[in-house]
Motif scaffolding. Structure first.
Motif, short mmCIF file in Angstrom:
data_model
loop_
_atom_site.label_atom_id
_atom_site.label_comp_id
_atom_site.label_asym_id
_atom_site.label_seq_id
_atom_site.Cartn_x
_atom_site.Cartn_y
_atom_site.Cartn_z
N GLY A 155 0.79 -1.22 0.00
CA GLY A 155 0.00 0.00 0.00
C GLY A 155 0.82 1.27 0.00
N MET A 156 2.13 1.15 -0.11
CA MET A 156 3.02 2.32 -0.19
C MET A 156 3.51 2.44 -1.64
N GLN A 157 3.35 3.63 -2.22
CA GLN A 157 3.78 3.83 -3.60
C GLN A 157 5.30 3.86 -3.66
N PRO A 158 5.91 3.12 -4.58
CA PRO A 158 7.37 3.01 -4.60
C PRO A 158 8.04 4.15 -5.36
N LEU A 159 9.35 4.26 -5.19
CA LEU A 159 10.21 5.07 -6.04
C LEU A 159 11.32 4.19 -6.59
N ALA A 160 12.13 3.65 -5.69
CA ALA A 160 13.22 2.73 -6.06
C ALA A 160 13.19 1.60 -5.05
N PRO A 161 12.51 0.50 -5.34
CA PRO A 161 12.25 -0.54 -4.35
C PRO A 161 13.49 -1.12 -3.68
N SER A 162 14.63 -1.08 -4.33
CA SER A 162 15.84 -1.61 -3.69
C SER A 162 16.22 -0.83 -2.44
N PHE A 163 15.72 0.41 -2.34
CA PHE A 163 16.10 1.27 -1.23
C PHE A 163 14.90 1.80 -0.43
N ASP A 164 13.69 1.71 -0.96
CA ASP A 164 12.52 2.28 -0.30
C ASP A 164 12.27 1.64 1.07
N THR A 165 11.94 2.46 2.04
CA THR A 165 11.50 1.96 3.34
C THR A 165 10.33 2.80 3.85
N VAL A 166 9.43 2.16 4.59
CA VAL A 166 8.48 2.89 5.43
C VAL A 166 9.30 3.49 6.57
N ALA A 167 9.03 4.75 6.90
CA ALA A 167 9.83 5.43 7.92
C ALA A 167 8.96 6.46 8.64
N TRP A 168 9.48 7.04 9.72
CA TRP A 168 8.66 8.00 10.47
C TRP A 168 9.52 8.97 11.25
N LEU A 169 8.87 10.06 11.67
CA LEU A 169 9.54 11.06 12.49
C LEU A 169 8.61 11.57 13.58
#
Length: 393
Positions: A155-169
């Motif tokens: 459910g997260m739209q990708p950019l570069a899957p080799s590096f993409d992560t769900v993240a937060w601040l």
């Protein structure tokens, strides 16, 4: 509602689905995640107009709602998350309350501004090349890039899957750790290594005042018993530049693979800076991408070996948030910062940015702790100890 920060804002947009450890906390969701009943805009109005409404939440959103949090709204992102500045040609630049007039940092720009302004407690975003860590650094926040793949990306739209992560601040480590208690509860509790390392080869691209501030804070954390004395690890001075060039090549190749077909059929839909980055990906050959991927894999392996028994402590960004000047200051800062942020991305390791540095003119900047895969929650504990030691809290 500030439309440079928010696409949708409600009270709340989605309520919690069950009580839990996040009871009472509110979330700004980056406009890359599926929210049931809404569409994903990815920072581009043409893309937004063509999307269907989602019938279910992204996995990360569902988990947070199930732990007691509520979604306040959907916040802005740089187009397709392909930037570190926070400047969106269509919607504007979200404010940076920590450095008024400076860029907010991206691509998790809207959630970062919402957190820094006190409008929400948590910014849910993504980190491909620093898109959580950079806005955290520029706005005096805590930002975690988890171990690659540790949080489900459904459910997260990708950019570069080799590096993409769900993240937060968040504004402080404890809140970021509460999110980790939900999204990373399945990870085994691996401790952060006691050894501390630095990579002097990285200093060449970092502003001198930030280099000095990072050295001072590291020494103070050693005096407080939070860190061990730093050991310098020598790299080939040319290595960081070669690594980041290869990283950007792989990122561009994967980004074009994700969106090239759509971009070709929608000429003029992108802002100039983002269009330029996608054009790089379009021009790449498979041989060039393959060679770059081998370089990134080798660099990632070397870094994971270094981090197996050590924590790397470096500035998060090359300087404080730059001020748009109509010239190349923002792009120069992006290029210099990528030399730092791409390391954890290439290695697939967790990294947490903590607001412990200041530029000479007072702009905030982050100190980044990079650990071995699986040390995510322990890194947040280290961040909390570091903040407590430096603030007396």
């Amino acid at each position: 509602m500030d439309t440079s920060t928010w696409r949708i804002l409600a009270d709340p947009l989605v309520g919690p689905t069950a009580p839990g450890v996040l009871d009472g906390l509110t979330i700004a969701v980056k406009d890359l995640f599926a929210v049931a009943g809404q569409v994903t805009g990815a920072g581009n109005p043409t893309w937004l107009a063509e999307q269907d409404r989602h019938d279910r939440h992204a996995a990360a959103v569902e988990s947070l709602l199930g732990a007691g949090a509520s979604v306040a709204g959907i916040a802005r992102t740089d187009e397709f998350a392909y930037s570190l500045a926070g400047q969106n040609a269509h919607y504007g630049t979200p404010p940076n309350p920590a450095a008024p007039g400076a860029v907010s940092g991206g691509s998790t720009s809207g959630p970062a501004a919402a957190v820094a302004l006190g409008q929400v407690d948590i910014g849910l975003g993504t980190d491909t090349a620093g898109s959580i860590r950079v806005p955290a650094s520029y706005q005096g926040l805590v930002g975690l890039r988890p171990t690659h793949g540790a949080v489900p990306a459904e459910g997260m739209q990708p950019l570069a899957p080799s590096f993409d992560t769900v993240a937060w601040l968040a504004r402080e480590p404890r809140t970021a750790a509460r999110v980790a208690d939900v999204l990373l509860a399945h990870l085994p509790g691996r401790a952060v290594a006691r050894r501390t390392i630095v990579l002097p080869a990285l200093d060449a691209g970092v502003a001198p005042d930030i280099v000095a501030a990072a050295s001072d804070v590291r020494q103070r954390l050693v005096a407080h018993g939070v860190l061990a004395a730093a050991e310098a690890v020598d790299l080939d001075p040319a290595a960081p530049a070669a690594w980041v060039t290869a990283f950007r090549t792989v990122q561009a190749h994967e980004a074009w693979r994700e969106y090239g077909g759509w971009i070709d059929t929608h000429p003029g839909a992108l802002g100039a800076d983002i269009a330029g980055r996608f054009a790089v990906g379009k021009a790449l050959t498979e041989d060039a991408a393959c060679a770059a991927r081998e370089t990134v894999a080798a660099a990632g392996g070397l870094l994971r070996d270094l981090l197996d028994d050590a924590v790397l402590v470096i500035p998060t960004t090359a300087g404080g948030a730059p001020f748009p000047d109509g010239g190349g200051a923002v792009e120069d800062e992006r290029a210099a910062t990528l030399r730092l942020t791409h390391l954890a991305s290439a290695a697939g390791t967790p990294a947490v940015s903590v607001p412990l540095l200041r530029a000479a003119d007072g702009r905030p900047a982050g100190l980044c702790f990079v650990g071995a895969p699986g040390t995510d929650r322990a890194l947040l504990g280290l961040a909390e100890s570091a903040v407590a030691a430096m603030t007396g809290a």
